[in-house]
Scaffold this motif. Structure first.
Motif, short mmCIF file in Angstrom:
data_model
loop_
_atom_site.label_atom_id
_atom_site.label_comp_id
_atom_site.label_asym_id
_atom_site.label_seq_id
_atom_site.Cartn_x
_atom_site.Cartn_y
_atom_site.Cartn_z
N GLY A 145 -12.90 0.66 -1.59
CA GLY A 145 -12.27 -0.64 -1.85
C GLY A 145 -10.78 -0.66 -1.59
O GLY A 145 -10.14 -1.71 -1.69
N PRO A 151 1.92 13.71 -8.60
CA PRO A 151 2.58 12.44 -8.29
C PRO A 151 3.09 12.38 -6.85
O PRO A 151 3.45 11.31 -6.36
N ILE A 186 -0.67 4.88 3.56
CA ILE A 186 0.61 5.52 3.91
C ILE A 186 0.85 6.77 3.06
O ILE A 186 1.17 7.84 3.58
N LEU A 190 0.82 10.79 4.16
CA LEU A 190 1.92 11.72 3.88
C LEU A 190 1.39 13.00 3.23
O LEU A 190 1.80 14.11 3.58
N LEU A 244 -4.29 3.25 -4.69
CA LEU A 244 -3.04 2.51 -4.86
C LEU A 244 -3.18 1.27 -5.73
O LEU A 244 -2.20 0.61 -6.04
N LEU A 245 -4.42 0.94 -6.10
CA LEU A 245 -4.65 -0.28 -6.89
C LEU A 245 -5.21 0.10 -8.25
O LEU A 245 -6.02 1.04 -8.35
N ALA A 258 0.06 5.73 -6.52
CA ALA A 258 1.06 5.10 -7.40
C ALA A 258 0.59 4.76 -8.81
O ALA A 258 1.30 5.05 -9.78
N VAL A 289 10.91 8.24 2.08
CA VAL A 289 9.71 8.22 2.94
C VAL A 289 10.05 8.31 4.44
O VAL A 289 9.45 9.11 5.15
CO1 B1M Z 1 -0.68 -3.43 -1.23
N1 B1M Z 1 -0.40 -3.41 -3.15
N2 B1M Z 1 -2.19 -4.65 -1.44
N3 B1M Z 1 -0.72 -3.45 0.70
N4 B1M Z 1 0.99 -2.54 -1.25
C1 B1M Z 1 0.63 -2.53 -3.67
C2 B1M Z 1 0.06 -1.15 -3.99
C3 B1M Z 1 1.14 -3.32 -4.94
C4 B1M Z 1 1.77 -2.42 -6.02
C5 B1M Z 1 2.09 -4.45 -4.51
C6 B1M Z 1 2.54 -5.31 -5.68
O1 B1M Z 1 1.83 -6.19 -6.11
N5 B1M Z 1 3.73 -5.06 -6.20
C7 B1M Z 1 -0.19 -4.03 -5.40
C8 B1M Z 1 -1.06 -3.24 -6.37
C9 B1M Z 1 -1.01 -3.76 -7.80
C10 B1M Z 1 -1.84 -2.93 -8.67
O2 B1M Z 1 -3.01 -2.78 -8.51
N6 B1M Z 1 -1.18 -2.36 -9.65
C11 B1M Z 1 -0.88 -4.27 -4.07
C12 B1M Z 1 -1.89 -5.23 -3.83
C13 B1M Z 1 -2.23 -6.12 -5.02
C14 B1M Z 1 -2.53 -5.39 -2.59
C15 B1M Z 1 -3.61 -6.39 -2.22
C16 B1M Z 1 -4.69 -6.62 -3.28
C17 B1M Z 1 -2.88 -7.68 -1.86
C18 B1M Z 1 -3.80 -8.84 -1.59
O3 B1M Z 1 -4.50 -8.86 -0.61
N7 B1M Z 1 -3.75 -9.80 -2.51
C19 B1M Z 1 -4.19 -5.78 -0.92
C20 B1M Z 1 -5.36 -4.81 -1.22
C21 B1M Z 1 -6.05 -4.36 0.06
C22 B1M Z 1 -7.01 -3.24 -0.26
O4 B1M Z 1 -6.60 -2.11 -0.35
N8 B1M Z 1 -8.27 -3.58 -0.47
C23 B1M Z 1 -3.01 -5.02 -0.41
C24 B1M Z 1 -2.79 -4.77 0.94
C25 B1M Z 1 -1.70 -4.11 1.44
C26 B1M Z 1 -1.41 -3.97 2.93
C27 B1M Z 1 -2.66 -3.81 3.81
C28 B1M Z 1 -0.67 -5.22 3.35
C29 B1M Z 1 -0.39 -2.75 2.95
C30 B1M Z 1 -1.09 -1.39 3.15
C31 B1M Z 1 -0.85 -0.85 4.54
C32 B1M Z 1 -1.29 0.59 4.63
O5 B1M Z 1 -1.33 1.34 3.70
N9 B1M Z 1 -1.62 0.94 5.84
C33 B1M Z 1 0.13 -2.79 1.52
C34 B1M Z 1 1.32 -2.14 1.12
C35 B1M Z 1 2.16 -1.53 2.22
C36 B1M Z 1 1.72 -2.08 -0.24
C37 B1M Z 1 3.04 -1.54 -0.83
C38 B1M Z 1 4.12 -2.54 -0.45
C39 B1M Z 1 3.48 -0.17 -0.37
C40 B1M Z 1 2.45 0.95 -0.57
C41 B1M Z 1 2.95 2.19 0.11
O6 B1M Z 1 2.55 2.52 1.22
N10 B1M Z 1 3.91 2.88 -0.51
C42 B1M Z 1 2.74 -1.50 -2.38
C43 B1M Z 1 3.92 -1.88 -3.24
C44 B1M Z 1 4.79 -0.70 -3.52
O7 B1M Z 1 4.32 0.42 -3.69
N11 B1M Z 1 6.06 -0.95 -3.59
C45 B1M Z 1 1.49 -2.30 -2.47
C46 B1M Z 1 4.59 4.08 0.08
C47 B1M Z 1 3.75 5.32 -0.15
C48 B1M Z 1 4.47 6.52 0.46
O8 B1M Z 1 3.64 5.53 -1.53
O9 B1M Z 1 1.13 5.22 -1.51
O10 B1M Z 1 2.40 5.49 -3.71
P1 B1M Z 1 2.24 5.81 -2.29
O11 B1M Z 1 2.06 7.38 -2.12
C49 B1M Z 1 2.92 8.29 -2.76
C50 B1M Z 1 2.40 8.80 -4.12
O12 B1M Z 1 1.66 7.84 -4.82
C51 B1M Z 1 1.65 10.05 -3.75
O13 B1M Z 1 2.30 10.56 -2.60
C52 B1M Z 1 2.95 9.51 -1.87
C53 B1M Z 1 4.35 9.95 -1.54
O14 B1M Z 1 5.07 10.20 -2.72
N12 B1M Z 1 0.22 10.00 -3.44
C54 B1M Z 1 -0.57 11.08 -3.70
C55 B1M Z 1 -0.51 9.06 -2.85
N13 B1M Z 1 -1.77 9.47 -2.71
C56 B1M Z 1 -1.83 10.71 -3.22
C57 B1M Z 1 -2.89 11.62 -3.31
C58 B1M Z 1 -2.64 12.87 -3.89
C59 B1M Z 1 -1.39 13.21 -4.37
C60 B1M Z 1 -0.32 12.32 -4.28
O15 B1M Z 1 -3.59 13.81 -4.00
C61 B1M Z 1 -4.83 13.62 -3.39
#
Ligand code: B1M
Length: 230
Positions: free
Chosen positions: A112, A216, A117, A121, A162-163, A191, A73
């Protein structure tokens, strides 16, 4: 290919934003994407050529390397930033309509869900692929998508979640968009989203939730969009 465009391609691929940027160390004190794009325009290269021969191939290389897990990333973000530096020079030409885009892509993170991030991207890579991108932000419901489609009726739509809870909101958004715009092409990702979640059992297209495509990663999104224009 011309030397200047080759240098620009390399600067974007390696994430060299501008001359003062310390990253990557091997290009320290050298021109970055910002300066190189400016020089290319001064030397008479057309904005279309700068985009198609340097910026788009650079971002395609980045996307493919990310998909193969050769880079991560942070590197992809630096390349997108470098692309943004070059685009500062090119944007006025696009905005004036002097140069063409491949089409419009409307993207948002679903109702929701505040994660942006990955969505950002995807936006950057699609823009790097030569598309106009309308980014609706996070927590976007069906009404906002539909309003944006009304303004750009031929746009392709992208939904990110993402959720596991908000992933289910995709189904509702897709249904509402398709009820009004049956021909709209909708791409989903994020994800927790999987091909299996998208697919009707045994089908190789996304119709469990009624969307048209699942990717993905960002490069898969770019490839899907590009094949729609062929
Ligand atoms: Co949240 N969060 N988060 N979070 N967060 C996760 C997603 C989680 C897996 C962490 C965990 O528990 N291990 C979990 C979700 C569990 C689930 O549902 N299975 C979680 C949770 C539970 C929560 C909260 C509910 C926590 C709470 O308050 N109790 C809360 C929800 C808030 C809400 O959304 N209403 C919350 C909040 C947050 C922060 C605000 C603190 C912050 C977000 C900041 C932001 O985005 N500006 C945050 C973060 C940073 C994460 C983790 C750590 C990282 C997510 C991320 O940015 N990944 C995440 C844990 C993890 O993934 N390790 C987690 C990097 C990003 C490049 O990857 O978004 O997957 P990703 O995108 C990829 C692909 O998926 C794809 O391309 C990207 C590059 O490869 N992709 C697409 C994405 N969108 C696409 C669309 C497309 C095609 C491809 O076509 C349209």
């Amino acid at each position: 290919m011309e030397n200047l465009l080759e240098k620009l391609l390399e600067a974007v691929e390696l994430g060299k934003v501008d001359k003062k940027s310390p990253y990557p160390p091997q290009l320290k004190d050298q021109d970055g994407a910002y300066e190189l794009a400016g020089k290319a325009l001064e030397q008479g290269y057309k904005p279309d050529d700068i985009l198609e021969k340097a910026l788009i191939p650079a971002m395609a290389n980045v996307g493919n390397r990310f998909s193969r897990k050769e880079i991560y990333v942070p590197q992809m973000l630096m390349s997108a930033k470098a692309m943004g530096g070059a685009m500062l020079h090119l944007k006025p030409f696009f905005q004036s309509g002097e140069t063409k885009r491949k089409g419009t892509f409307i993207i948002g993170t679903v109702t929701g869900d505040l994660h942006d991030i990955g969505k950002n991207l995807v936006s950057m890579m699609v823009e790097g692929g030569g598309w106009e991108v309308i980014d609706l932000g996070v927590d976007v419901g069906p009404e906002k998508f539909i309003k944006a489609i009304e303004e750009k009726p031929h746009a392709v739509i992208g939904l990110s979640a993402l959720l596991t809870t908000t992933m289910e909101n995709m189904r509702k958004i897709v249904a509402e968009i398709k009820a009004k715009y049956a021909d709209a092409k909708i791409l989903v990702g994020g994800a927790p989203v999987t091909q299996e979640y998208c697919n009707k059992i045994g089908a190789d297209y996304c119709n469990k939730i009624g969307a048209d495509f699942y990717s993905p990663d960002p490069q898969g999104a770019v490839n899907y969009l590009n094949q729609l224009t062929r």
